[in-house]
Motif scaffolding. Structure first.
Motif, mmCIF file in Angstrom:
data_model
loop_
_atom_site.group_PDB
_atom_site.id
_atom_site.type_symbol
_atom_site.label_atom_id
_atom_site.label_comp_id
_atom_site.label_asym_id
_atom_site.label_seq_id
_atom_site.Cartn_x
_atom_site.Cartn_y
_atom_site.Cartn_z
ATOM 1 N N LYS A 121 15.986 -1.973 9.557
ATOM 2 C CA LYS A 121 15.053 -1.271 10.492
ATOM 3 C C LYS A 121 13.708 -1.252 10.172
ATOM 4 N N THR A 122 12.839 -1.027 10.954
ATOM 5 C CA THR A 122 11.311 -0.942 10.623
ATOM 6 C C THR A 122 10.894 0.576 11.285
ATOM 7 N N LYS A 123 10.119 0.786 10.643
ATOM 8 C CA LYS A 123 9.560 2.204 10.493
ATOM 9 C C LYS A 123 8.002 1.935 10.371
ATOM 10 N N ASP A 124 7.088 2.641 11.485
ATOM 11 C CA ASP A 124 5.723 2.870 11.324
ATOM 12 C C ASP A 124 5.317 4.316 10.803
ATOM 13 N N VAL A 125 4.418 4.373 10.084
ATOM 14 C CA VAL A 125 3.901 5.443 9.587
ATOM 15 C C VAL A 125 2.320 5.821 9.518
ATOM 16 N N SER A 126 2.023 6.704 10.004
ATOM 17 C CA SER A 126 0.548 7.016 10.228
ATOM 18 C C SER A 126 -0.080 7.825 9.153
ATOM 19 N N PHE A 127 -1.314 7.638 8.748
ATOM 20 C CA PHE A 127 -1.976 8.543 7.962
ATOM 21 C C PHE A 127 -3.422 8.812 8.627
ATOM 22 N N LYS A 128 -3.924 10.117 8.598
ATOM 23 C CA LYS A 128 -5.414 10.574 8.891
ATOM 24 C C LYS A 128 -6.129 10.606 7.776
ATOM 25 N N VAL A 129 -7.325 9.813 7.777
ATOM 26 C CA VAL A 129 -8.207 9.696 6.647
ATOM 27 C C VAL A 129 -9.481 10.578 6.963
ATOM 28 N N LYS A 130 -9.703 11.482 6.309
ATOM 29 C CA LYS A 130 -10.954 12.416 6.736
ATOM 30 C C LYS A 130 -11.989 11.842 5.284
ATOM 31 N N LEU A 131 -13.057 11.453 5.753
ATOM 32 C CA LEU A 131 -14.006 10.646 5.059
ATOM 33 C C LEU A 131 -14.766 11.886 4.515
ATOM 34 N N PRO A 132 -15.410 11.898 3.351
ATOM 35 C CA PRO A 132 -16.029 12.946 2.743
ATOM 36 C C PRO A 132 -17.395 13.369 3.469
ATOM 37 N N SER A 133 -17.770 14.439 3.057
ATOM 38 C CA SER A 133 -19.336 15.282 3.889
ATOM 39 C C SER A 133 -20.329 14.288 3.364
ATOM 40 N N GLY A 134 -20.161 13.968 2.233
ATOM 41 C CA GLY A 134 -21.225 13.505 1.562
ATOM 42 C C GLY A 134 -21.463 12.001 1.776
ATOM 43 N N GLU A 135 -22.658 11.277 1.446
ATOM 44 C CA GLU A 135 -22.916 10.093 1.732
ATOM 45 C C GLU A 135 -22.118 9.154 0.756
ATOM 46 N N ILE A 136 -21.296 7.940 1.293
ATOM 47 C CA ILE A 136 -20.657 7.224 0.461
ATOM 48 C C ILE A 136 -21.652 6.064 0.204
ATOM 49 N N ASN A 137 -21.610 5.881 -1.380
ATOM 50 C CA ASN A 137 -22.546 4.909 -1.757
ATOM 51 C C ASN A 137 -21.837 3.679 -2.190
ATOM 52 N N ASN A 138 -22.117 2.636 -1.331
ATOM 53 C CA ASN A 138 -21.484 1.200 -1.545
ATOM 54 C C ASN A 138 -20.224 1.339 -1.149
ATOM 55 N N LEU A 139 -19.185 1.276 -2.266
ATOM 56 C CA LEU A 139 -17.751 0.958 -1.855
ATOM 57 C C LEU A 139 -16.939 1.898 -2.751
ATOM 58 N N ILE A 140 -16.091 2.462 -1.948
ATOM 59 C CA ILE A 140 -14.754 3.075 -2.201
ATOM 60 C C ILE A 140 -13.597 2.361 -2.170
ATOM 61 N N MET A 141 -13.206 1.785 -3.217
ATOM 62 C CA MET A 141 -11.812 0.942 -3.013
ATOM 63 C C MET A 141 -10.664 1.543 -3.325
ATOM 64 N N GLY A 142 -10.073 2.104 -2.130
ATOM 65 C CA GLY A 142 -8.716 3.060 -2.035
ATOM 66 C C GLY A 142 -7.614 1.866 -1.785
ATOM 67 N N GLY A 143 -6.418 2.891 -1.490
ATOM 68 C CA GLY A 143 -5.299 2.004 -1.211
ATOM 69 C C GLY A 143 -4.068 2.789 -1.077
ATOM 70 N N PHE A 144 -3.089 2.320 -0.860
ATOM 71 C CA PHE A 144 -1.713 3.061 -0.670
ATOM 72 C C PHE A 144 -0.826 2.248 -1.799
ATOM 73 N N ASN A 145 -0.163 3.113 -2.634
ATOM 74 C CA ASN A 145 0.742 2.530 -3.394
ATOM 75 C C ASN A 145 2.050 2.764 -3.037
ATOM 76 N N ILE A 146 2.980 1.994 -2.444
ATOM 77 C CA ILE A 146 4.127 2.164 -2.050
ATOM 78 C C ILE A 146 5.332 1.731 -2.812
ATOM 79 N N TYR A 147 6.283 2.720 -3.192
ATOM 80 C CA TYR A 147 7.239 2.274 -4.251
ATOM 81 C C TYR A 147 8.615 3.271 -3.869
ATOM 82 N N ASP A 148 9.769 2.873 -4.640
ATOM 83 C CA ASP A 148 11.033 3.631 -4.366
ATOM 84 C C ASP A 148 11.191 4.766 -4.962
#
Length: 326
Positions: A121-148
């Protein structure tokens, strides 16, 4: 004849679809699991890339396809990128704001989720990402870690999420963070933690580091040998540590003062560092008792025994000589 044409057209269609899927599937090491970031209209297919204003909200969708024979219970956890010992970008560590100069943690912008995906089966999952209130300096390298989440299936999958205020390349700065200890595969390790405190990704970072434990035996050239590491890190994540590993193998950790010296270079930029650290006896014992097959060097003990014996023999001869004079 018509059946052959239909068969050929079908094979070409499925081959094309497979190729497209391969272009958009994120890295996945979980058996039977395919992870696809549903990016939409973008020429970047291996990650989400957000160029947004402060306090804005974005919705990200990930498709999880289970081609295995059993149902999966998956944890999808937001985190920030880290740098592995072999110079790769990873998303498997729990990163918090404030670490290595990180101003905003991706884990604070969205919530982790537990997702059940049945076999085939296939399942889609959604995430709402709220950016910070302060200014973003250059790069925030985030990500999702998926594991059993059950631990039955090993491995993990990652979906990078890069957040920036402008799509401009930014460099980094290498400095010395601390000296750490760890147990890996039941062997003691001394780890010099360098760091990139800047919000910019680095490439091809060349590192030279030496570690020397100070000892009174150094006067007789019998002290611990200087350990040297010459490494190249193909990639270094922004606001992350850069671990330099010294595998001790069968040598136990010794308490004492350690001198760390070294230099790092990336492009035309060079950074040097020199600092002393103390490893206490409790710290050394805590690591050694968790290891196996350690071989203890008894050179110091033997030297002390010889010194005691020489002192005793000297006292005996002195006593005989003194008695003869009397």
């Amino acid at each position: 004849m018509n059946k052959k044409i239909i068969y050929l057209v079908s094979m070409m269609f499925f081959s094309l679809m497979s190729f497209i899927s391969m272009q958009q599937v994120a890295q996945a090491d979980i058996s039977g699991l395919t992870v696809t970031p549903l990016i939409g209209d973008s020429n970047i297919s291996d990650r989400f890339q957000i160029i947004g204003k402060p306090n804005s909200t974005r919705t990200l969708k990930i498709s999880l396809s289970n081609f295995g024979t059993r149902d999966l219970k998956l944890n999808v956890v937001p985190t920030n990128a880290s740098t592995s010992m072999d110079g790769k970008i990873i998303y498997t560590q729990n990163v918090k704001a404030g670490q290595y100069g990180l101003k905003y943690a991706f884990a604070d912008m969205t919530q982790k989720k537990t997702v059940y995906v049945k076999a085939n089966k296939t399942k889609d999952v959604s995430f709402k990402v709220k950016l910070p209130s302060g200014e973003i300096n250059n790069l925030i390298m985030g990500g999702f870690n998926i594991y059993d989440s059950t631990g039955i299936t090993e491995g993990n999958a990652t979906v990078p999420v890069w957040i920036t205020n402008a799509n401009k390349p930014v460099g980094g700065i290498v400095s010395l963070h601390d000296l750490g200890l760890d147990v890996i595969a039941k062997k003691p390790h001394i780890i010099v933690n360098l760091q990139n405190k800047e919000p910019g990704q680095m490439k091809n970072v060349i590192v030279h580091v030496t570690v020397k434990r100070k000892s009174w035996l150094d006067r007789f050239n019998l002290g611990d040998k200087k350990m040297t590491a010459d490494l190249t890190y193909p990639k270094v994540a922004p606001n992350s540590r850069i671990p330099v590993d010294f595998d001790q193998n069968t040598t136990p950790i010794k308490a004492g003062t350690y001198v760390v010296k070294g230099a790092a270079r990336s492009g035309k930029a060079t950074w040097t560092f020199h600092k002393k650290y103390t490893i206490t006896q409790d710290q050394a014992n805590n690591i050694n008792k968790r290891c196996k097959g350690l071989i203890y060097n008894k050179t110091t003990t033997y030297i002390l025994i010889v010194c005691v014996l020489v002192s005793i023999i000297f006292l005996i001869f002195w006593a005989i000589w003194y008695s003869g004079r009397s």
